[in-house]
Scaffold this active site. Structure first.
Site, PDB file in Angstrom:
ATOM      1  N   LYS A  17      24.376 -13.872  24.476  1.00  0.00           N
ATOM      2  CA  LYS A  17      24.173 -13.372  25.838  1.00  0.00           C
ATOM      3  C   LYS A  17      25.384 -12.632  26.422  1.00  0.00           C
ATOM      4  CE  LYS A  17      20.705 -13.706  26.573  1.00  0.00           C
ATOM      5  NZ  LYS A  17      19.724 -12.898  25.785  1.00  0.00           N
ATOM      6  N   HIS A  52      26.877 -14.394  15.602  1.00  0.00           N
ATOM      7  CA  HIS A  52      27.350 -15.263  16.689  1.00  0.00           C
ATOM      8  C   HIS A  52      28.250 -16.357  16.118  1.00  0.00           C
ATOM      9  CE1 HIS A  52      24.687 -13.452  19.550  1.00  0.00           C
ATOM     10  NE2 HIS A  52      23.584 -14.022  19.138  1.00  0.00           N
ATOM     11  N   SER A  94      22.431 -15.789  32.052  1.00  0.00           N
ATOM     12  CA  SER A  94      21.609 -15.009  31.125  1.00  0.00           C
ATOM     13  C   SER A  94      20.972 -15.940  30.084  1.00  0.00           C
ATOM     14  CB  SER A  94      22.495 -13.951  30.444  1.00  0.00           C
ATOM     15  OG  SER A  94      21.760 -13.185  29.543  1.00  0.00           O
TER      16      SER A  94
END
Ligand code: A3P
Length: 297
Positions: free
Chosen positions: A59, A112, A142
């Site tokens: 995010k 990530h 988010s």
């Protein structure tokens, strides 16, 4: 244990993951997407000098950077970003089906993963890493909506509950603070470019130029204009290839490209939550020599 930071840290250490996540070397992974076998193999993947890795905590503007890097490598030609989903153009190396080793060069990738789980060969300064960070308060908001929206994720009970989970690191890819601290502490081991979502919002052309210089691509003004045009929030929002269309949603409400703004946390955090977050931020980031440009107030 006087401080909020210590209280949260302790709880995070004590917290266990449920069936929804598994832990691999201290990091939480969603069980339905990732496998330990693939994560183990990943550490030994060969890296080419031409490989590019976007690294983000979820995010933080990942899909935006996937779009930008695709466009830079197509010299501004939007054909690929209009016809191929982002996750095929710039796949996640941690997803078992990403087929990373067999893809042709230049391999554009995204991850990530925390620092300690990426392919070890990256530390021989092969390949290039573009790390994108975002104000964690906006990341939290988010992420909350993302969990509400995608069928893949467990729905948060409510915002205060998700707030605590996020700070504790009881979410996928664990704790924001650890992600950025680890990566930043080890950045000199890699070919590393650090960017923030906020600097991209405030001066995208300069950021795109920085990326071009870093990856060694020269784009004239016309090509740069085209990159700028096709990574605009409103243009991307209308492009199904940049929106994870096809990934199951809980309802038609909401969108992957939700607001694309700086400071949405101000409409979600209470004053007490914001103050608590700031105290934890101070504590966890005190020895990280980073000057963030986001607004504190
Ligand atoms: P919001 O939920 O605050 O709107 P990621 O790709 O890492 O999951 O990040 C998603 C966030 O980046 C979402 O934030 C999304 O709207 C924002 N984003 C995606 N494309 C963007 C763009 N072109 N400009 C600004 N923000 C963008």
């Amino acid at each position: 244990m006087g401080s909020d930071a210590n209280r949260f840290l302790n709880r995070a250490r004590m917290s266990t993951t449920n069936d929804y996540y598994f832990q691999y070397k201290g990091c939480n992974f969603v069980s339905t997407i990732y496998t330990k076998e693939h994560l183990e193999q990943l550490e030994h993947f060969q890296i080419h000098d031409t490989d590019v890795f976007i690294v983000t905590y979820p995010k933080s503007g990942t899909i935006w950077m996937q779009q930008i890097i695709s466009l830079i490598y197509s010299d501004g030609d939007p054909t690929a970003v209009q016809s191929k989903p982002a996750y095929e153009r710039v796949p996640w190396i941690e997803v078992p089906s990403s087929n990373f080793p067999a893809r042709p060069s230049p391999r554009l990738n995204v991850t990530h993963l925390p620092y300690h789980l990426v392919p070890k060969a990256l530390k021989e300064k092969k390949g290039k890493i573009i790390y994108v960070a975002r104000n964690p308060k906006d990341v939290l908001v988010s992420s909350y909506y993302f969990h509400m929206h995608l069928a893949l994720y467990e729905s948060p009970k409510d915002f205060p509950d998700f707030f605590e989970k996020f700070i504790d690191g009881r979410v996928e890819f664990s704790c924001w603070f650890d992600h950025i601290r680890e990566w930043y502490a080890h950045k000199d081991e890699f070919n590393f470019l650090f960017l923030t979502y906020e600097e991209m919002k405030k001066g995208l052309r300069a950021s795109v130029q920085k990326i071009c210089n870093f990856v060694g691509r020269e784009l004239d003004d016309e090509k740069l204009d085209s990159v700028m045009e096709h990574c605009r929030f409103d243009i991307m929002k209308k492009n199904p290839m940049a929106n994870y269309e096809g990934i199951p949603k809980k309802s038609s409400d909401g969108a992957f490209l939700r607001k694309g703004t700086i400071g949405d946390w101000k409409s979600h955090f209470t004053v007490a939550q914001s103050e608590m977050f700031d105290r934890i931020f101070q504590e966890r980031m005190k020895d990280v020599p980073l000057e963030f440009i986001w607004d504190k107030e």
